[in-house]
Design a protein around this motif. Sequence first.
Motif, PDB file in Angstrom:
ATOM      1  N   PHE A   1      -3.155  12.998  -4.516  1.00 44.30           N
ATOM      2  CA  PHE A   1      -4.251  13.100  -5.489  1.00 44.30           C
ATOM      3  C   PHE A   1      -4.970  11.753  -5.534  1.00 44.30           C
ATOM      4  CE2 PHE A   1      -6.428  13.143  -9.506  1.00 44.30           C
ATOM      5  CZ  PHE A   1      -6.687  14.477  -9.805  1.00 44.30           C
ATOM      6  N   ALA A   2      -6.214  11.743  -5.061  1.00 45.07           N
ATOM      7  CA  ALA A   2      -6.994  10.503  -4.970  1.00 45.07           C
ATOM      8  C   ALA A   2      -8.003  10.425  -6.109  1.00 45.07           C
ATOM      9  CB  ALA A   2      -7.711  10.437  -3.622  1.00 45.07           C
ATOM     10  N   PHE A   3      -7.918   9.359  -6.889  1.00 42.86           N
ATOM     11  CA  PHE A   3      -8.884   9.109  -7.958  1.00 42.86           C
ATOM     12  C   PHE A   3     -10.086   8.404  -7.344  1.00 42.86           C
ATOM     13  CE2 PHE A   3      -4.833   9.483 -10.103  1.00 42.86           C
ATOM     14  CZ  PHE A   3      -5.126  10.149 -11.278  1.00 42.86           C
TER      15      PHE A   3
ATOM     16  N   ALA B   1      -7.361   4.870  -6.284  1.00 47.68           N
ATOM     17  CA  ALA B   1      -5.902   4.914  -6.423  1.00 47.68           C
ATOM     18  C   ALA B   1      -5.393   6.306  -6.096  1.00 47.68           C
ATOM     19  CB  ALA B   1      -5.494   4.542  -7.851  1.00 47.68           C
ATOM     20  N   LEU B   2      -4.099   6.392  -5.787  1.00 49.03           N
ATOM     21  CA  LEU B   2      -3.409   7.664  -5.620  1.00 49.03           C
ATOM     22  C   LEU B   2      -2.424   7.817  -6.764  1.00 49.03           C
ATOM     23  CD1 LEU B   2      -2.541   7.624  -1.801  1.00 49.03           C
ATOM     24  CD2 LEU B   2      -4.563   8.603  -2.905  1.00 49.03           C
ATOM     25  N   GLY B   3      -2.265   9.043  -7.251  1.00 57.07           N
ATOM     26  CA  GLY B   3      -1.325   9.238  -8.348  1.00 57.07           C
ATOM     27  C   GLY B   3      -1.384  10.651  -8.885  1.00 57.07           C
ATOM     28  N   PHE B   4      -0.673  10.896  -9.966  1.00 55.00           N
ATOM     29  CA  PHE B   4      -0.584  12.189 -10.643  1.00 55.00           C
ATOM     30  C   PHE B   4       0.209  13.190  -9.799  1.00 55.00           C
ATOM     31  CE2 PHE B   4      -2.515  16.496 -11.232  1.00 55.00           C
ATOM     32  CZ  PHE B   4      -1.883  16.792 -12.428  1.00 55.00           C
ATOM     33  N   ALA B   5      -0.230  13.427  -8.560  1.00 63.15           N
ATOM     34  CA  ALA B   5       0.475  14.315  -7.628  1.00 63.15           C
ATOM     35  C   ALA B   5       0.331  13.706  -6.239  1.00 63.15           C
ATOM     36  CB  ALA B   5      -0.122  15.720  -7.664  1.00 63.15           C
TER      37      ALA B   5
END
Length: 234
Positions: A138-140, A131-135
Amino acid sequence: MKLRVEVVALDCLMVRLFDEISETNMPWMLAASDNLHTAFAGHLIDLVPSYTTLMVHYDLTALSPSQARELIAQALIDLSPNARSSGQRHVLPVWYDLSVGPELSLLSQRSGLAIDEVIRRHGGREYQVFALGFAPGFAFMGLVEEVLAAPRLNTPRKKVAAGSVGIAERQTAAYPVVSPGGWNLIGRTPARLFDRERDGYSLMQPGDTVRFEAVSHAEFINLGGDDTPLEALA
């Protein structure tokens, strides 16, 4: 797979396919994403995939909530894992060093492994982008070996340098921009992870795979890396 549809907002529905994070989820998530894009067509505002869910943001002026639910149900009937390539493969160069990765010593102590072995193991497998997120960008990614897993820091740092590579639980990631963060930092990549001039902005997308490759300090600098020690950013 346990399909459930949950309300997020008036024009958003969460499609939950799984309850647990697993690398085997991704072919199903890709298939569901493709089917939902086709089903909603021009009425889809955004589709956000994650580890186990897809958030469907649709045009409420074109579809009622009941119609949106019906489209989801029809799109996911007899869903089967996607046989197409899971995405792009990336190799990210990383300078692993205590000056930019202070938790290398902590992970070494927790695991009982030498720092060189921590580095070797982190770079020794291919990780899936969940997933992408936080910023932006930013790839988890995951999953790291259990021996390398470590909880987030009790007190997040106020500033983490762009390119910092870290571990949190069994996930790994690289910070695309300077930001606060509580991951265990182990190195830094010179790769440009977020670029407004790039199609899609983010270097990585869900379904992509990533391998981290250890490079020397000289190689890191030649690739455009910033070796400013972490403490200088505080």
